[in-house]
Design an enzyme around this catalytic site. Structure first.
Site, short mmCIF file in Angstrom:
data_model
loop_
_atom_site.label_atom_id
_atom_site.label_comp_id
_atom_site.label_asym_id
_atom_site.label_seq_id
_atom_site.Cartn_x
_atom_site.Cartn_y
_atom_site.Cartn_z
N HIS A 157 78.92 41.89 39.24
CA HIS A 157 78.74 43.17 38.54
C HIS A 157 78.43 42.96 37.06
O HIS A 157 78.73 43.81 36.23
CB HIS A 157 79.97 44.07 38.66
CG HIS A 157 80.51 44.18 40.06
ND1 HIS A 157 80.12 45.17 40.93
CD2 HIS A 157 81.37 43.40 40.74
CE1 HIS A 157 80.74 45.01 42.09
NE2 HIS A 157 81.51 43.94 42.01
N SER A 278 57.50 38.79 16.80
CA SER A 278 57.17 40.21 16.72
C SER A 278 56.20 40.41 15.56
O SER A 278 56.24 39.67 14.57
CB SER A 278 58.46 41.00 16.47
OG SER A 278 58.17 42.21 15.81
N LYS A 284 62.55 38.07 14.99
CA LYS A 284 62.51 38.08 16.45
C LYS A 284 61.95 36.80 17.07
O LYS A 284 61.02 36.20 16.57
CB LYS A 284 61.67 39.27 16.94
CG LYS A 284 62.27 40.62 16.63
CD LYS A 284 63.41 40.99 17.56
CE LYS A 284 62.96 41.26 18.95
NZ LYS A 284 62.57 42.59 19.27
N GLU A 291 59.73 37.75 30.65
CA GLU A 291 59.50 39.18 30.87
C GLU A 291 58.22 39.43 31.67
O GLU A 291 58.17 40.29 32.55
CB GLU A 291 59.43 39.92 29.53
CG GLU A 291 60.77 39.97 28.81
CD GLU A 291 60.60 40.51 27.39
OE1 GLU A 291 60.62 41.72 27.22
OE2 GLU A 291 60.43 39.70 26.47
#
Ligand code: ARG
Length: 457
Positions: A157, A278, A284, A291
């Site tokens: 979980h 970024s 970043k 992804e």
């Protein structure tokens, strides 16, 4: 647009937009090697069976070999107005060797021709995917070996559950990808039967030798029913399904890599070569590769549904709808190959931040099960022991402490069975390394898994 081979029955030329719509050469030109290989085997069989003259077969085969060489080198370009790769190769052959080229299509139809080509082509693609999967599994096992004693929290979980080793976690993926290898291999084996000689749908009156063609092409046998030979595409569905599952596994792994790369986890740091920045936020470092792999999973699922839907309403035998099979299944192969090629080095070059993994494992009471097991081993029924452990956790939360920080006196307030050895029982390393049941997280168990996977590779 040159004259169609089927022009005889028609009074008018095909409309050029219709020609575009109808043409599949943009997609199927990549099967040229399979198409030519299949044609060479077919021509040799025709001559052997006395269906065409051996000298004609020789000229045809020589012509086809020349076309193959010129396509390989780029000396010959595809004619994008051709109807498909089969028409293109045959027209080019006739351009090169004259009317003899027109004998190649004896005792054959494009229906069995395309069914053969796609099988031969996907057979190679399947081998390529298997090789990439093997490479990924070997990267995983190497990394697992390196981290067979690196303690991290195991989750259920997405809540810290029990301590495990990072090597153990990685080896779970090795098992998934091993099954993927066997799925692709199974599907490729089932596909490896020749439909050639099914002709348009009903077979032929020529004395063909279908098995000889199958043998020449290294196939396991022939499709036993000619209607099935030309109208079945279940092999494409099976492969697309196997690839969809590979993507599922890659996507779950990517999701974890994305989480682990965040400042909230910081269990790993991806190599600069496999991360991006970024355009506005200078701090970043983004896990774009992971992804994208996760994102591309969607289109691969889409391809599977495309294939299933394309087939579901089709009467036997060939229908033009089936031309749509290639774009879908080729895209699945392209996507998974791209993803596997980039995922493996991304994983191999990632830095594992062991201290952060261990810190996270030290919080979250992931040794609470071990407290219960300790009491159970001292004769307390497990359910009762479970409750005592839970009460201890609640006490710790109130006190802002973890279990290993309690004193023996505090433990004894909850059960007089507790003794000095409780500290040994709930020590993080002990909790991890003593889980030596088969398939468990202990170092020797992970070593066993690694050895077994390596042997299978
Ligand atoms: N381009 C076609 C395909 O991919 C080849 C078979 C065409 N057969 C036909 N009868 N029109 O399916």
């Amino acid at each position: 647009m040159s004259e169609k081979m089927w022009a005889g029955r028609f009074k008018k030329q095909l409309d050029s937009d219709v020609n575009d719509f109808n043409s599949s050469i943009r997609v199927d030109c990549r099967m040229y090697k399979s198409d030519i290989g299949g044609s060479i085997a077919h021509a040799a069989m025709l001559a052997h069976q006395g269906i065409i003259d051996p000298a004609d077969a020789e000229a045809i085969i020589e012509g086809l070999e020349g076309i193959l060489k010129d396509l390989d080198s780029g000396a010959l370009e595809f004619d994008m107005t051709a109807e498909d790769i089969h028409m293109f190769v045959e027209a080019e052959l006739t351009r090169r060797i004259g009317d003899t080229g027109k004998k190649l299509h004896t005792a054959r139809s494009r229906n069995d021709q395309v069914a053969l080509d796609i099988r031969l082509h996907l057979r190679e693609e399947a081998d390529a995917v298997i090789a990439l999967l093997k490479n990924l599994v070997s990267v995983i096992t190497d990394k697992a070996e390196e981290h067979k004693a690196t303690v991290m929290p195991g989750y259920t979980h997405l809540q810290r559950a029990q301590p495990i080793t990072f090597g153990h976690h990685l080896m779970a993926y090795a098992q998934m990808f091993l099954r993927d290898i066997s799925r692709v291999r199974d599907a490729a084996d089932r596909m490896n039967y020749s439909p050639l000689g099914s002709c348009a749908l009903a077979g032929t009156t020529y004395p063909t030798d279908r098995l000889a063609v199958a043998n020449a092409l290294n196939m396991k046998g022939i499709c036993e029913n000619s209607l099935d030979g030309v109208s079945d595409r279940d092999f494409a569905v099976e492969l697309a399904n196997a690839i969809a599952l590979i993507m599922t596994h890659l996507s779950r792994f990517s999701e974890e890599i994305i989480l682990w790369s965040s400042w909230e986890f910081k269990f790993i740091e991806l190599d600069d070569a496999y991360s991006t920045g970024s355009s506005i936020m200078p701090q970043k470092k983004n896990p774009d590769i992971a992804e994208l792999v996760r994102g591309k999973t969607g289109r691969v699922y889409g391809n599977l549904i495309t294939l299933l839907t394309m087939l579901k309403g089709l009467p036997l035998a060939y229908n033009k709808d089936m031309q749509e099979d290639k774009e879908a299944v080729f895209d699945s192969f392209d996507t998974v190959k791209q993803c596997l090629s980039i995922f493996a080095p991304m994983l191999a070059t990632a830095t594992v931040i062991e201290a952060n993994m261990k810190n996270a494992a030290a919080k979250g009471f992931i040794n609470a099960t071990d407290v219960a097991d300790y009491l159970t081993k001292k004769g307390i029924p497990f359910r009762t022991a479970y409750k005592i452990s839970g009460t201890l956790v609640a006490y710790c939360i109130d006190e802002g402490a973890v279990l290993e920080e309690l004193t023996l006196a505090e433990f004894k307030e909850f059960s007089d069975v507790f003794d000095e050895d409780i500290f040994d029982a709930i020590n993080l390393e002990n909790c991890t390394f003593r889980r030596n049941s088969e398939g468990g997280t202990a170092v020797e168990s992970v070593e066993k898994q690694i050895a077994s996977v390596r042997a299978k590779l």
